[in-house]
Motif scaffolding. Structure first.
Motif, PDB file in Angstrom:
ATOM      1  N   ILE A 130       0.872  -1.186   0.000  1.00 61.28           N
ATOM      2  CA  ILE A 130       0.000   0.000   0.000  1.00 61.28           C
ATOM      3  C   ILE A 130       0.904   1.230   0.000  1.00 61.28           C
ATOM      4  O   ILE A 130       1.738   1.386   0.905  1.00 61.28           O
ATOM      5  N   GLY A 131       0.770   2.060  -1.030  1.00 55.43           N
ATOM      6  CA  GLY A 131       1.732   3.159  -1.200  1.00 55.43           C
ATOM      7  C   GLY A 131       1.149   4.536  -0.923  1.00 55.43           C
ATOM      8  O   GLY A 131      -0.068   4.718  -0.933  1.00 55.43           O
ATOM      9  N   PRO A 132       2.056   5.523  -0.705  1.00 53.89           N
ATOM     10  CA  PRO A 132       1.631   6.922  -0.551  1.00 53.89           C
ATOM     11  C   PRO A 132       1.777   7.663  -1.877  1.00 53.89           C
ATOM     12  O   PRO A 132       2.174   7.083  -2.874  1.00 53.89           O
ATOM     13  N   LYS A 157      -1.460  -1.526  -4.209  1.00 56.66           N
ATOM     14  CA  LYS A 157      -2.473  -0.468  -4.226  1.00 56.66           C
ATOM     15  C   LYS A 157      -1.774   0.877  -4.063  1.00 56.66           C
ATOM     16  O   LYS A 157      -1.355   1.237  -2.964  1.00 56.66           O
ATOM     17  N   SER A 159      -1.498   5.041  -3.932  1.00 57.05           N
ATOM     18  CA  SER A 159      -2.369   6.059  -3.341  1.00 57.05           C
ATOM     19  C   SER A 159      -3.448   6.460  -4.356  1.00 57.05           C
ATOM     20  O   SER A 159      -3.208   6.466  -5.573  1.00 57.05           O
ATOM     21  N   GLU A 160      -4.599   6.833  -3.849  1.00 58.98           N
ATOM     22  CA  GLU A 160      -5.684   7.289  -4.737  1.00 58.98           C
ATOM     23  C   GLU A 160      -5.301   8.593  -5.450  1.00 58.98           C
ATOM     24  O   GLU A 160      -5.958   9.001  -6.402  1.00 58.98           O
ATOM     25  N   GLY A 194      -9.051   4.322   0.801  1.00 59.72           N
ATOM     26  CA  GLY A 194      -8.851   3.614   2.065  1.00 59.72           C
ATOM     27  C   GLY A 194      -9.572   2.279   2.124  1.00 59.72           C
ATOM     28  O   GLY A 194      -9.024   1.293   2.625  1.00 59.72           O
ATOM     29  N   GLY A 212       2.706   5.198   4.690  1.00 58.48           N
ATOM     30  CA  GLY A 212       1.739   6.281   4.817  1.00 58.48           C
ATOM     31  C   GLY A 212       1.819   6.855   6.221  1.00 58.48           C
ATOM     32  O   GLY A 212       2.840   6.715   6.907  1.00 58.48           O
ATOM     33  N   GLU A 234       5.919   1.802   7.280  1.00 57.73           N
ATOM     34  CA  GLU A 234       6.836   2.914   6.984  1.00 57.73           C
ATOM     35  C   GLU A 234       6.006   4.187   7.100  1.00 57.73           C
ATOM     36  O   GLU A 234       5.223   4.498   6.214  1.00 57.73           O
ATOM     37  N   CYS A 235       6.134   4.879   8.219  1.00 56.82           N
ATOM     38  CA  CYS A 235       5.232   6.018   8.480  1.00 56.82           C
ATOM     39  C   CYS A 235       5.964   7.357   8.423  1.00 56.82           C
ATOM     40  O   CYS A 235       7.080   7.441   7.928  1.00 56.82           O
ATOM     41  N   CYS A 268       8.903  12.202   3.649  1.00 52.85           N
ATOM     42  CA  CYS A 268       8.850  11.578   4.982  1.00 52.85           C
ATOM     43  C   CYS A 268      10.157  11.809   5.737  1.00 52.85           C
ATOM     44  O   CYS A 268      10.157  11.973   6.952  1.00 52.85           O
ATOM     45  N   PHE A 364       4.656  18.421   6.981  1.00 55.37           N
ATOM     46  CA  PHE A 364       4.599  17.969   5.600  1.00 55.37           C
ATOM     47  C   PHE A 364       4.381  19.133   4.645  1.00 55.37           C
ATOM     48  O   PHE A 364       3.572  19.065   3.713  1.00 55.37           O
ATOM     49  N   PHE A 430      16.122   0.832   5.535  1.00 56.18           N
ATOM     50  CA  PHE A 430      15.359   2.079   5.625  1.00 56.18           C
ATOM     51  C   PHE A 430      14.110   1.809   6.463  1.00 56.18           C
ATOM     52  O   PHE A 430      13.348   0.889   6.196  1.00 56.18           O
TER      53      PHE A 430
HETATM   54  P1  NAD Z   1      -2.093   7.951   4.092  1.00 55.82           P
HETATM   55  O1  NAD Z   1      -1.842   7.294   5.393  1.00 55.82           O
HETATM   56  O2  NAD Z   1      -3.202   8.906   3.981  1.00 55.82           O
HETATM   57  O3  NAD Z   1      -2.350   6.857   2.945  1.00 55.82           O
HETATM   58  C1  NAD Z   1      -1.385   5.888   2.619  1.00 55.82           C
HETATM   59  C2  NAD Z   1      -2.053   4.770   1.849  1.00 55.82           C
HETATM   60  O4  NAD Z   1      -2.951   4.086   2.727  1.00 55.82           O
HETATM   61  C3  NAD Z   1      -2.902   5.231   0.666  1.00 55.82           C
HETATM   62  O5  NAD Z   1      -2.694   4.339  -0.402  1.00 55.82           O
HETATM   63  C4  NAD Z   1      -4.323   5.119   1.190  1.00 55.82           C
HETATM   64  O6  NAD Z   1      -5.284   4.894   0.187  1.00 55.82           O
HETATM   65  C5  NAD Z   1      -4.206   3.922   2.098  1.00 55.82           C
HETATM   66  N1  NAD Z   1      -5.249   3.847   3.140  1.00 55.82           N
HETATM   67  C6  NAD Z   1      -5.964   4.849   3.691  1.00 55.82           C
HETATM   68  N2  NAD Z   1      -6.801   4.361   4.638  1.00 55.82           N
HETATM   69  C7  NAD Z   1      -6.600   3.029   4.678  1.00 55.82           C
HETATM   70  C8  NAD Z   1      -7.155   1.967   5.452  1.00 55.82           C
HETATM   71  N3  NAD Z   1      -8.093   2.195   6.366  1.00 55.82           N
HETATM   72  N4  NAD Z   1      -6.709   0.711   5.242  1.00 55.82           N
HETATM   73  C9  NAD Z   1      -5.742   0.473   4.321  1.00 55.82           C
HETATM   74  N5  NAD Z   1      -5.173   1.436   3.565  1.00 55.82           N
HETATM   75  C10 NAD Z   1      -5.609   2.693   3.731  1.00 55.82           C
HETATM   76  O7  NAD Z   1      -0.697   8.611   3.692  1.00 55.82           O
HETATM   77  P2  NAD Z   1      -0.406   9.540   2.450  1.00 55.82           P
HETATM   78  O8  NAD Z   1      -1.055  10.866   2.692  1.00 55.82           O
HETATM   79  O9  NAD Z   1      -0.681   8.832   1.179  1.00 55.82           O
HETATM   80  O10 NAD Z   1       1.184   9.674   2.569  1.00 55.82           O
HETATM   81  C11 NAD Z   1       1.794  10.612   3.382  1.00 55.82           C
HETATM   82  C12 NAD Z   1       2.342   9.975   4.621  1.00 55.82           C
HETATM   83  O11 NAD Z   1       3.191   8.903   4.254  1.00 55.82           O
HETATM   84  C13 NAD Z   1       3.188  10.925   5.433  1.00 55.82           C
HETATM   85  O12 NAD Z   1       2.945  10.728   6.793  1.00 55.82           O
HETATM   86  C14 NAD Z   1       4.603  10.497   5.056  1.00 55.82           C
HETATM   87  O13 NAD Z   1       5.562  10.861   6.025  1.00 55.82           O
HETATM   88  C15 NAD Z   1       4.435   9.029   4.940  1.00 55.82           C
HETATM   89  N6  NAD Z   1       5.506   8.421   4.147  1.00 55.82           N
HETATM   90  C16 NAD Z   1       6.388   7.613   4.779  1.00 55.82           C
HETATM   91  C17 NAD Z   1       7.434   7.049   4.053  1.00 55.82           C
HETATM   92  C18 NAD Z   1       8.440   6.134   4.703  1.00 55.82           C
HETATM   93  O14 NAD Z   1       9.163   5.467   3.988  1.00 55.82           O
HETATM   94  N7  NAD Z   1       8.509   6.064   6.023  1.00 55.82           N
HETATM   95  C19 NAD Z   1       7.563   7.335   2.690  1.00 55.82           C
HETATM   96  C20 NAD Z   1       6.647   8.168   2.092  1.00 55.82           C
HETATM   97  C21 NAD Z   1       5.608   8.725   2.835  1.00 55.82           C
END
Ligand code: NAD
Length: 531
Positions: A130-132, A157, A159-160, A194, A212, A234-235, A268, A364, A430
Motif C-alpha cells: 500500500i503506497g503513498p 495499491k 495512493s488514490e 482507504g 503512509g 513505513e510512516c 517523509c 509535511f 530504511f
Molecule cells: P495515508 O496514510 O493517507 O495513505 C497511505 C495509503 O494508505 C494510501 O494508499 C491510502 O489509500 C491507504 N489507506 C488509507 N486508509 C486506509 C485503510 N483504512 N486501510 C488500508 N489502507 C488505507 O498517507 P499519504 O497521505 O498517502 O502519505 C503521506 C504519509 O506517508 C506521510 O505521513 C509520510 O511521512 C508518509 N511516508 C512515509 C514514508 C516512509 O518510507 N517512512 C515514505 C513516504 C511517505
C-alpha cells in the motif's frame, strides 16, 4: 471510479476503478498462483527478469518522470531523481537476493556437533503493498523490488492520488516479463482509496507493506489483525538536523534548505526541525534565510518545488504556522500569508516552543523551525523528545562527535554532513522507530523482511549422547551436565579496579577452565611453536 488530477492545474489526467473486496480477493487469488510460479524460478531467473524491469524503467525514465510530474506536481528533475533512486534499488535487490537469502550453514555448537545446521530464507507468498503519493515511484518500489527479489508475488495499491503512476509501474513490469514470454501476474494493480486498502489488509495476504501516515498504519494493523497478517509500517517523520559549533555552516544551511523545502516539504525524511549551536546560530540563520528567500513554488520549469499534492495539506501547514506564532514563535522567512493553495512559499520559524505542533507533529510542508542549543548533546535530547524517529542529520567537522551524536539519535537512519544520504545507499536498511513505524525496506534487511527464515538440521552421525530419546541413561545426563558446566559455568564477577569509585563498574573476562594452559603458552619463548 476515481479521478487522478494534476494538483497544479486541476486537470483530470485519468480515471481508475475503485476496487471492492471481491476484486481485491480475486487479485490475491491470482497472485497466489503467480507466486508459486515465481518462487519456482531459480535465483538467476528472477534476477534476469528484475534486471529487465530495471532496464525498462531506465529507458522510459523520461515518460515516467513526466507522469509523476503531472500527477504529483513536483518538478520534472525531482521526478527524474526519484526514479533514478528506484532504479538503483531494483538493481541492488536483483543482484543481492541470492547472496543474502540462499541456504547457508551455521555452526551447530558443541552440544549438537553431530548435526549439519542450515538456515535459509523462503518467500512468504503474496505481499500486499500500500503506497503513498509523495514519492509514488521510489517508495513503493522500495517494497515491491525487494519483495519480488525475495520470490514473492505482489498486489499493489497505489495512493488514490497517484494511481496512474502505480499503473505505469505495474505495466512496465509486465512488459519486462513479456520479453521472456511470461504472462503470470506476478505484480498486480488494484486501485481505490482507504476501503480498497482495507480490503487488501483483510484479504489474507502473507504480509502488508504499508507506507503512509501513522494514523492510517493503526487502521491497517487493526484490519490485518483479524487474519494475523504481519505488517511492515513505513510512516511519517519529524526529522531534525543538528548543527555543531564547528560545522561547515554553508553546507549545513544548504542541506537544511533542500531537506526542508524540496518536494514542497512533502518528504517523509524531510527536515522539519533544525537545532544549531548557540555560538553559530546567527551565522547559520543568515545563510539559511538567504538560500530560502530565493526559492519559488510553481509548476513551470524554473520552479524550485511544486504545489501541495494533497488538497487538505495547505490548511495543516497554515495551522502549524499560526499555532507556532501564537505561542511566541517568530518567522524569519514567510508567515501565515505564505500559504496560498495549492502553493506554499517557504517558511522559516524561530523561537518556537518545543511543545507546539510545528515542532511535535509532521507538518509535511515547506516549513522548518530553527532553535539554538548549547551543544550537540542538547540538540540530541531535543531531537529525541518527539514521538517520531525516521531520519536525522548531523553536521560537524569532528568526526567522532558527529558519529557519537548519530548513534544517540533515536531514529532509524542518520546522515552525517549531508541530508538524506542514507536513502541513496541501497545496501542500507530504511525504516523508523516509534510513530515512524517498524520493519525495514532496502538492503539485506529489506530482503529478509519479505521472507520467513527456515531452520533445518540434518543428523550426520549418531549423537555421542542419547538425549532426545526415552532410552536416555543417567550417564548421558551426567555427561551433558559436566560438558555444560565446563562450557558455561565460568564465574563472571566485577573486575577489581585500582581507581577508587570504579570498583564493580568494569567486568573481568570470564575465568576459563583453559586459562592456566593459555598462560603457559604465553610464557614460551618467542619463535618456538606450539607442541
Ligand atoms: P495515508 O496514510 O493517507 O495513505 C497511505 C495509503 O494508505 C494510501 O494508499 C491510502 O489509500 C491507504 N489507506 C488509507 N486508509 C486506509 C485503510 N483504512 N486501510 C488500508 N489502507 C488505507 O498517507 P499519504 O497521505 O498517502 O502519505 C503521506 C504519509 O506517508 C506521510 O505521513 C509520510 O511521512 C508518509 N511516508 C512515509 C514514508 C516512509 O518510507 N517512512 C515514505 C513516504 C511517505
Amino acid at each position: 471510479m476515481l479521478e487522478t488530477v494534476n494538483p497544479a492545474t486541476g486537470e483530470v489526467l485519468a480515471t481508475f476503478p475503485v476496487h471492492g473486496r471481491r476484486e481485491v480477493e480475486a487479485a490475491v487469488d491470482q497472485a497466489r498462483q503467480a507466486a508459486a510460479w515465481w518462487a519456482g524460478l531459480d535465483w538467476n531467473g528472477r534476477r534476469l527478469r528484475l534486471l529487465a524491469w530495471k532496464s525498462h524503467l531506465t529507458r522510459y525514465l523520461g515518460r515516467l518522470a513526466q507522469l509523476v510530474h503531472e500527477e504529483t506536481g513536483k518538478p520534472l528533475d525531482d521526478a527524474r531523481l526519484e526514479i533514478i533512486l528506484a532504479i538503483v534499488h531494483v538493481d541492488w535487490a536483483a543482484r543481492h537476493a541470492r547472496k543474502v537469502l540462499r541456504p547457508r550453514r551455521v555452526h551447530p555448537g558443541l552440544a549438537a556437533l553431530n548435526q549439519a545446521a542450515t538456515v535459509e530464507y523462503q518467500p512468504l507468498g503474496v505481499i500486499g503493498v500500500i503506497g503513498p503519493w509523495n514519492y509514488p515511484v521510489f517508495t513503493p518500489v522500495g517494497s515491491i523490488a525487494y519483495a519480488l527479489a525475495a520470490g514473492n508475488a505482489v498486489v499493489f495499491k497505489p495512493s488514490e492520488l497517484t494511481p496512474a503512476t502505480g499503473a505505469w509501474l505495474v505495466r512496465s513490469f509486465a512488459s519486462a516479463l513479456e520479453v521472456f514470454g511470461d504472462v503470470e501476474p506476478v505484480l498486480q494493480l488494484i486501485t481505490g482509496g482507504g476501503s480498497t486498502g482495507e480490503s487488501l489488509a483483510r484479504s489474507g495476504v502473507a504480509k502488508i507493506a504499508f507506507t503512509g501516515s501513522a494514523a492510517t498504519a493503526r487502521k491497517v494493523m487493526t484490519a490485518a489483525a483479524d487474519t494475523l497478517t504481519p505488517v511492515l509500517a513505513e510512516c511519517g517523520g519529524k526529522d531534525a538536523l543538528l548543527v555543531a559549533a564547528d560545522a561547515d555552516l554553508e553546507a549545513a544551511a544548504d542541506a537544511a534548505a533542500w531537506g526542508a523545502m524540496s518536494n514542497a516539504g512533502q518528504t517523509c525524511i524531510g527536515i522539519e526541525r533544525v537545532y544549531v549551536a548557540d555560538s553559530v546560530y546567527h551565522s547559520f540563520m543568515e545563510r539559511l534565510t538567504l538560500k530560502v528567500a530565493d526559492l519559488r513554488p510553481g509548476f513551470d520549469g524554473e520552479a524550485s518545488y511544486g504545489p501541495m499534492t494533497l488538497p487538505s495539506q495547505p490548511e495543516t501547514v497554515a495551522k502549524h504556522v499560526a499555532d507556532a506564532l501564537a505561542r511566541g514563535g517568530r518567522s524569519a522567512v514567510g508567515g501565515p500569508d505564505a500559504v496560498a493553495a495549492p502553493y506554499v512559499r517557504p517558511v522559516v520559524l524561530t523561537e518556537v516552543p518545543e511543545h507546539s505542533a510545528a515542532v511535535t507533529e509532521e507538518t509535511f510542508g515547506p516549513t522548518v523551525t530553527v532553535t539554538p542549543v548549547a551543544n550537540l548533546g542538547e540538540a540530541v535530547s531535543f531531537a529525541n523528545a518527539g514521538r517520531y524517529g525516521l531520519g536525522s542529520a548531523v553536521f560537524s567537522r569532528d568526526r567522532s562527535a558527529a558519529m557519537a551524536a548519530a548513534r544517540s539519535l533515536r531514529t532509524g537512519m542518520t546522515s552525517v554532513n549531508s541530508v538524506l544520504g542514507f536513502a541513496i545507499v541501497p545496501a542500507l536498511p530504511f525504516g523508523g522507530v516509534g510513530e515512524s513505524g517498524f520493519g525495514r525496506i532496502h538492503g539485506a534487511d529489506g530482503l529478509r523482511e519479505f521472507c520467513r527464515p527456515k531452520a533445518i538440521t540434518r543428523q550426520r552421525m549418531k549423537p555421542p549422547l542419547n538425549l532426545t530419546s526415552f532410552g536416555r541413561t543417567d550417564k548421558d545426563m551426567r555427561r551433558i551436565v559436566t560438558l555444560m558446566t565446563l562450557l558455561h559455568g565460568r564465574l563472571y564477577r566485577p573486575r577489581r579496579s585500582r581507581l577508587p569509585g570504579l570498583a564493580g563498574r568494569c567486568f573481568s573476562r570470564p575465568r576459563s577452565p583453559w586459562r592456566r594452559w593459555g598462560r603457559r603458552d604465553r610464557r614460551r619463548p618467542a619463535g618456538r611453536g606450539r607442541r
